[in-house]
Each structure stands twice: as structure tokens, then as C-alpha cells.
Scaffold this motif. Structure first.
Motif, PDB file in Angstrom:
ATOM      1  N   GLU A 170       0.829  -1.210   0.000  1.00 58.43           N
ATOM      2  CA  GLU A 170       0.000   0.000   0.000  1.00 58.43           C
ATOM      3  C   GLU A 170       0.862   1.258   0.000  1.00 58.43           C
ATOM      4  N   ALA A 171       1.979   1.233   0.728  1.00 63.20           N
ATOM      5  CA  ALA A 171       2.877   2.388   0.768  1.00 63.20           C
ATOM      6  C   ALA A 171       3.498   2.635  -0.610  1.00 63.20           C
ATOM      7  N   TYR A 172       3.950   1.558  -1.267  1.00 66.59           N
ATOM      8  CA  TYR A 172       4.514   1.702  -2.619  1.00 66.59           C
ATOM      9  C   TYR A 172       3.481   2.269  -3.590  1.00 66.59           C
ATOM     10  N   LEU A 173       2.270   1.757  -3.530  1.00 68.80           N
ATOM     11  CA  LEU A 173       1.223   2.235  -4.432  1.00 68.80           C
ATOM     12  C   LEU A 173       0.873   3.691  -4.148  1.00 68.80           C
ATOM     13  N   ARG A 174       0.856   4.066  -2.879  1.00 69.76           N
ATOM     14  CA  ARG A 174       0.603   5.461  -2.504  1.00 69.76           C
ATOM     15  C   ARG A 174       1.676   6.371  -3.085  1.00 69.76           C
ATOM     16  N   ASP A 175       2.929   5.903  -3.055  1.00 67.19           N
ATOM     17  CA  ASP A 175       4.032   6.697  -3.588  1.00 67.19           C
ATOM     18  C   ASP A 175       3.844   6.957  -5.082  1.00 67.19           C
ATOM     19  N   ILE A 176       3.458   5.937  -5.816  1.00 66.72           N
ATOM     20  CA  ILE A 176       3.254   6.094  -7.260  1.00 66.72           C
ATOM     21  C   ILE A 176       2.046   6.984  -7.519  1.00 66.72           C
ATOM     22  N   LYS A 177       1.002   6.833  -6.719  1.00 68.65           N
ATOM     23  CA  LYS A 177      -0.181   7.688  -6.883  1.00 68.65           C
ATOM     24  C   LYS A 177       0.163   9.146  -6.579  1.00 68.65           C
ATOM     25  N   HIS A 178       1.072   9.346  -5.654  1.00 74.18           N
ATOM     26  CA  HIS A 178       1.532  10.705  -5.341  1.00 74.18           C
ATOM     27  C   HIS A 178       2.191  11.322  -6.580  1.00 74.18           C
ATOM     28  N   LEU A 179       3.008  10.538  -7.256  1.00 70.62           N
ATOM     29  CA  LEU A 179       3.638  10.986  -8.500  1.00 70.62           C
ATOM     30  C   LEU A 179       2.571  11.249  -9.560  1.00 70.62           C
ATOM     31  N   CYS A 180       1.586  10.366  -9.681  1.00 65.79           N
ATOM     32  CA  CYS A 180       0.516  10.544 -10.666  1.00 65.79           C
ATOM     33  C   CYS A 180      -0.263  11.832 -10.412  1.00 65.79           C
ATOM     34  N   LEU A 235       9.418   7.886  -0.760  1.00 68.30           N
ATOM     35  CA  LEU A 235       8.766   8.086  -2.049  1.00 68.30           C
ATOM     36  C   LEU A 235       9.692   7.698  -3.194  1.00 68.30           C
ATOM     37  N   ILE A 236      10.936   8.112  -3.106  1.00 68.67           N
ATOM     38  CA  ILE A 236      11.911   7.785  -4.141  1.00 68.67           C
ATOM     39  C   ILE A 236      12.109   6.279  -4.211  1.00 68.67           C
ATOM     40  N   SER A 237      12.170   5.641  -3.067  1.00 62.76           N
ATOM     41  CA  SER A 237      12.323   4.188  -3.024  1.00 62.76           C
ATOM     42  C   SER A 237      11.157   3.500  -3.725  1.00 62.76           C
ATOM     43  N   GLY A 238       9.953   3.981  -3.489  1.00 64.76           N
ATOM     44  CA  GLY A 238       8.774   3.413  -4.133  1.00 64.76           C
ATOM     45  C   GLY A 238       8.798   3.608  -5.642  1.00 64.76           C
ATOM     46  N   ILE A 239       9.203   4.782  -6.079  1.00 62.53           N
ATOM     47  CA  ILE A 239       9.263   5.070  -7.512  1.00 62.53           C
ATOM     48  C   ILE A 239      10.351   4.219  -8.179  1.00 62.53           C
ATOM     49  N   LYS A 240      11.483   4.065  -7.497  1.00 68.59           N
ATOM     50  CA  LYS A 240      12.560   3.225  -8.040  1.00 68.59           C
ATOM     51  C   LYS A 240      12.087   1.766  -8.179  1.00 68.59           C
ATOM     52  N   ALA A 241      11.375   1.280  -7.177  1.00 66.47           N
ATOM     53  CA  ALA A 241      10.853  -0.096  -7.237  1.00 66.47           C
ATOM     54  C   ALA A 241       9.872  -0.243  -8.397  1.00 66.47           C
ATOM     55  N   PHE A 242       9.057   0.778  -8.609  1.00 71.48           N
ATOM     56  CA  PHE A 242       8.095   0.765  -9.707  1.00 71.48           C
ATOM     57  C   PHE A 242       8.814   0.666 -11.047  1.00 71.48           C
ATOM     58  N   TYR A 243       9.868   1.437 -11.222  1.00 73.06           N
ATOM     59  CA  TYR A 243      10.604   1.399 -12.493  1.00 73.06           C
ATOM     60  C   TYR A 243      11.406   0.116 -12.663  1.00 73.06           C
ATOM     61  N   LYS A 244      11.847  -0.474 -11.586  1.00 72.89           N
ATOM     62  CA  LYS A 244      12.492  -1.793 -11.687  1.00 72.89           C
ATOM     63  C   LYS A 244      11.483  -2.820 -12.223  1.00 72.89           C
ATOM     64  N   TYR A 245      10.255  -2.744 -11.701  1.00 72.85           N
ATOM     65  CA  TYR A 245       9.192  -3.628 -12.194  1.00 72.85           C
ATOM     66  C   TYR A 245       8.935  -3.384 -13.679  1.00 72.85           C
ATOM     67  N   LEU A 246       8.837  -2.106 -14.081  1.00 69.70           N
ATOM     68  CA  LEU A 246       8.571  -1.779 -15.479  1.00 69.70           C
ATOM     69  C   LEU A 246       9.682  -2.292 -16.398  1.00 69.70           C
ATOM     70  N   LEU A 247      10.911  -2.249 -15.925  1.00 73.10           N
ATOM     71  CA  LEU A 247      12.035  -2.784 -16.704  1.00 73.10           C
ATOM     72  C   LEU A 247      11.928  -4.305 -16.841  1.00 73.10           C
ATOM     73  N   ILE A 248      11.627  -4.959 -15.740  1.00 75.50           N
ATOM     74  CA  ILE A 248      11.497  -6.425 -15.760  1.00 75.50           C
ATOM     75  C   ILE A 248      10.407  -6.856 -16.741  1.00 75.50           C
ATOM     76  N   GLU A 249       9.303  -6.118 -16.737  1.00 76.55           N
ATOM     77  CA  GLU A 249       8.174  -6.442 -17.608  1.00 76.55           C
ATOM     78  C   GLU A 249       8.348  -5.893 -19.024  1.00 76.55           C
ATOM     79  N   LYS A 250       9.461  -5.223 -19.279  1.00 80.27           N
ATOM     80  CA  LYS A 250       9.773  -4.647 -20.592  1.00 80.27           C
ATOM     81  C   LYS A 250       8.734  -3.618 -21.052  1.00 80.27           C
ATOM     82  N   ILE A 251       8.182  -2.892 -20.070  1.00 85.14           N
ATOM     83  CA  ILE A 251       7.248  -1.808 -20.371  1.00 85.14           C
ATOM     84  C   ILE A 251       8.040  -0.550 -20.707  1.00 85.14           C
ATOM     85  N   VAL A 252       9.195  -0.404 -20.073  1.00 87.74           N
ATOM     86  CA  VAL A 252      10.114   0.695 -20.384  1.00 87.74           C
ATOM     87  C   VAL A 252      11.463   0.090 -20.769  1.00 87.74           C
ATOM     88  N   THR A 253      12.243   0.869 -21.507  1.00 83.02           N
ATOM     89  CA  THR A 253      13.563   0.388 -21.916  1.00 83.02           C
ATOM     90  C   THR A 253      14.684   1.045 -21.129  1.00 83.02           C
TER      91      THR A 253
END
Length: 139
Positions: A25-35, A75-93
Motif C-alpha cells: 500500500e505504501a509503494y502504491l501510494r508513492d506512485i499515486k503521489h507521483l501521478c 517516495l523515491i524508493s517506491g518510484i525506483k521499485a516501480f521502475y524496476k518492475y517496469l524494466l522487468i516487464e519490458k514496459i520501459v527500456t
């Protein structure tokens, strides 16, 4: 726009990382904060379009809001984790968070005993008992 990415990220945190409900929930809140920041500043971008400059502007807005450095770091930690996920899933390069630096957190030194307190503690040990010498050595 980001909801599909958030759902995938949540599933990744639950299934792959096995994180606790509160952490997820904390990670998702961090990304929603960015959104929220992106929406308020009329950035209509996908996660792949985010660059370091946008993230730095986001951090600057957090500083202007007087958000604590520990919260900014989380917040930065949450955003970094989000982008690690996006890289793993090949959503971002590329990962725009690679050069993103968290604020330096100050560390509080622990409280220590003064010489009188140490002496008083050592004097409380009953040296007539078999464990007395051992206890004094431990302290």
C-alpha cells in the motif's frame, strides 16, 4: 492512464516479492503521489515518457511542500521499485530513476552512559556470587 501499470505493480509486489500488505500500500501510494503531481502539472505522459527532469521537478515540489526528508526518501524508493518492475516487464527500456538521488538523511548518534553511570552499574554487581566476575566482564 497509469491504473493498468499500478495493478501489474501490485501483483508483482504480492506474488514475486511477497511483501506485506502495508508495504504494498505504501509503494502504491508513492506512485499515486507521483501521478497526482503529473496531473496537477498537466503532464500527460506514460511511465515510459517520464524522464529524470520530471522526477527532479517532482522532488523539488515535495521540498517546497516541506515534506520530511525521510518521507521523500521513501517516495523515491517506491518510484525506483516501480521502475524496476517496469524494466522487468519490458514496459520501459530505460530507468529514469538511475540518477535520481534521495536526500541525505541525518543519523542521530545513540545516547551513551557517562563514567559515573558506568561506575554505578559496575558497583551494583555482587562479586560474592559465582556469576559476579562474568557479569562485570560483560558490562
Amino acid at each position: 492512464m497509469w491504473n493498468i501499470y499500478l495493478k501489474g505493480f501490485k501483483a508483482f509486489l504480492q506474488l514475486e516479492k511477497s511483501l506485506s500488505k502495508n508495504t504494498i500500500e505504501a509503494y502504491l501510494r508513492d506512485i499515486k503521489h507521483l501521478c497526482t503531481y503529473l496531473e496537477e502539472n498537466n503532464f500527460e505522459v506514460s511511465p515510459a515518457d517520464i524522464d529524470l527532469e520530471i522526477l527532479q521537478d517532482f522532488l523539488y515540489s515535495l521540498q517546497k511542500q516541506k515534506i520530511k526528508q525521510t518521507s521523500q526518501a521513501r517516495l523515491i524508493s517506491g518510484i525506483k521499485a516501480f521502475y524496476k518492475y517496469l524494466l522487468i516487464e519490458k514496459i520501459v527500456t530505460k530507468d529514469p530513476t538511475d540518477l535520481l538521488e534521495a536526500p541525505k538523511l541525518s543519523r542521530k548518534l545513540p545516547d551513551t552512559l557517562n563514567l559515573d553511570e558506568i561506575t554505578a552499574m559496575l558497583n551494583c554487581i555482587d562479586m560474592s556470587k559465582p556469576d559476579g566476575h562474568r557479569n562485570k566482564a560483560i558490562i
